[in-house]
Design an enzyme around this catalytic site. Structure first.
Site, PDB file in Angstrom:
ATOM      1  N   SER A   9      42.277  34.153  47.302  1.00 54.43           N
ATOM      2  CA  SER A   9      41.061  35.037  46.742  1.00 54.43           C
ATOM      3  C   SER A   9      40.403  35.813  47.502  1.00 54.43           C
ATOM      4  CB  SER A   9      39.699  33.898  46.349  1.00 54.43           C
ATOM      5  OG  SER A   9      38.829  34.530  46.028  1.00 54.43           O
ATOM      6  N   HIS A  34      44.141  36.803  43.147  1.00 54.22           N
ATOM      7  CA  HIS A  34      42.503  36.359  42.554  1.00 54.22           C
ATOM      8  C   HIS A  34      41.543  37.472  43.167  1.00 54.22           C
ATOM      9  CE1 HIS A  34      40.617  33.590  40.551  1.00 54.22           C
ATOM     10  NE2 HIS A  34      39.534  33.366  41.034  1.00 54.22           N
ATOM     11  N   ASP A  36      37.737  37.807  42.034  1.00 52.06           N
ATOM     12  CA  ASP A  36      36.815  36.940  41.910  1.00 52.06           C
ATOM     13  C   ASP A  36      35.068  37.928  41.306  1.00 52.06           C
ATOM     14  OD1 ASP A  36      36.862  34.126  41.462  1.00 52.06           O
ATOM     15  OD2 ASP A  36      37.073  34.370  43.786  1.00 52.06           O
ATOM     16  N   MET A  38      31.839  38.459  40.365  1.00 50.09           N
ATOM     17  CA  MET A  38      29.979  37.386  39.593  1.00 50.09           C
ATOM     18  C   MET A  38      29.248  39.276  38.802  1.00 50.09           C
ATOM     19  SD  MET A  38      30.317  35.641  42.549  1.00 50.09           S
ATOM     20  CE  MET A  38      32.073  34.172  43.068  1.00 50.09           C
ATOM     21  N   HIS A  67      39.328  36.708  37.658  1.00 57.24           N
ATOM     22  CA  HIS A  67      37.984  36.511  37.065  1.00 57.24           C
ATOM     23  C   HIS A  67      36.679  36.700  36.823  1.00 57.24           C
ATOM     24  CE1 HIS A  67      36.387  31.820  37.973  1.00 57.24           C
ATOM     25  NE2 HIS A  67      35.710  32.375  36.837  1.00 57.24           N
ATOM     26  N   MET A  69      33.246  35.742  36.259  1.00 57.51           N
ATOM     27  CA  MET A  69      32.457  35.278  36.313  1.00 57.51           C
ATOM     28  C   MET A  69      30.920  35.874  35.570  1.00 57.51           C
ATOM     29  SD  MET A  69      33.158  32.437  39.333  1.00 57.51           S
ATOM     30  CE  MET A  69      34.087  33.697  40.314  1.00 57.51           C
ATOM     31  N   MET A 138      37.731  25.039  37.488  1.00 54.08           N
ATOM     32  CA  MET A 138      36.501  25.588  38.593  1.00 54.08           C
ATOM     33  C   MET A 138      36.163  24.169  39.570  1.00 54.08           C
ATOM     34  SD  MET A 138      36.156  28.542  38.653  1.00 54.08           S
ATOM     35  CE  MET A 138      35.083  28.520  39.829  1.00 54.08           C
ATOM     36  N   ASP A 176      40.501  26.445  41.009  1.00 52.26           N
ATOM     37  CA  ASP A 176      39.876  27.055  41.979  1.00 52.26           C
ATOM     38  C   ASP A 176      38.475  26.046  42.609  1.00 52.26           C
ATOM     39  OD1 ASP A 176      38.543  29.172  43.594  1.00 52.26           O
ATOM     40  OD2 ASP A 176      38.059  30.313  41.886  1.00 52.26           O
TER      41      ASP A 176
END
Length: 230
Positions: A9, A34, A36, A38, A67, A69, A138, A176
């Protein structure tokens, strides 16, 4: 079960050296990268947006696992697809029209993943299992790196793995949060085959301290594979 994959990540990487970090973990033996994303609304933090993906894509030939979020991901999926995402994960908690969102991802030529928070039951995705390429469970509450592994998600992983096996489809089951050499074996035993790892690979360091190099990243990735029981 599908082959074990380690997905570093970049949330835990040195953003000032992002391309170099991606190149190094690629050479060190990572399987996916990966990313992330947000938004400060669905989760209490902000990270990166679509313009960063081309720099990541240029630094590796590995699949880019994004991913999201974020709230209303359907408004942003096309941007991430255009900028280089190969796999796009959306939270069931943010998608009132989940099947439609999965179709949107597939229409853009990308693999579709649905993500469940620790408190969301497996049954929330059962109706769409036949349309998925990937499920992400998660094992921490999303929003921050470095949290402790939530053991109670493992029965949920087992249940999802049973559905995948019954379908005889090649669906990746990713986990994750809090993945370390101490927790990865239990997650693998519960049916997971893709492991997102941040600080377990990139390490914890003080501000201004240089990041580890290729040898350290390679050792960290190999240690995770060994600990998973491969």
């Amino acid at each position: 079960m599908s082959q074990i994959k380690i997905a570093p990540s970049i949330l835990a990487s040195d953003f000032g050296r992002l391309a170099e970090e991606v190149r190094t973990v690629t050479e060190a033996g990572a399987d996916w990268i990966h990313v992330d994303v947000m938004d400060g609304h669905f989760v209490p933090n902000l990270t990166i947006g679509p313009p960063v993906l081309p720099a990541i894509k240029a630094a590796t030939k590995l699949p880019i696992d994004v991913h999201l979020m974020i709230e209303q991901p359907e408004n942003s999926i096309a941007d991430y697809a255009e900028k280089g995402a190969d796999r796009i994960g959306v939270h069931v908690e943010t998608c009132p029209h989940l099947h439609s969102t999965i179709q949107q991802i597939h229409a853009l030529g990308k693999l579709a993943c649905v993500v469940l928070n620790p408190g969301t039951p497996a049954e929330a995705i059962e109706p769409v299992m036949g349309d998925l390429d990937q499920v992400l469970v998660m094992s921490v509450n999303p929003g921050f790196g470095g949290q402790a592994f939530i053991e109670s998600v493992l029965p949920k992983c087992e249940r999802i793995r049973s559905w995948i096996d019954a379908s005889r489809r090649d669906i990746d089951l990713e986990i994750d949060g809090g993945i370390t050499t101490d927790t990865i074996a239990r997650a693998h035993s519960a049916g997971c085959n893709v492991f997102v790892a941040g600080t377990a690979i990139f390490g914890k360091r003080k501000e201004g301290e240089p990041p580890p190099g290729l040898a350290e990243y390679r050792t960290a990735i190999e240690n995770l594979r060994k600990a998973a029981g491969r």
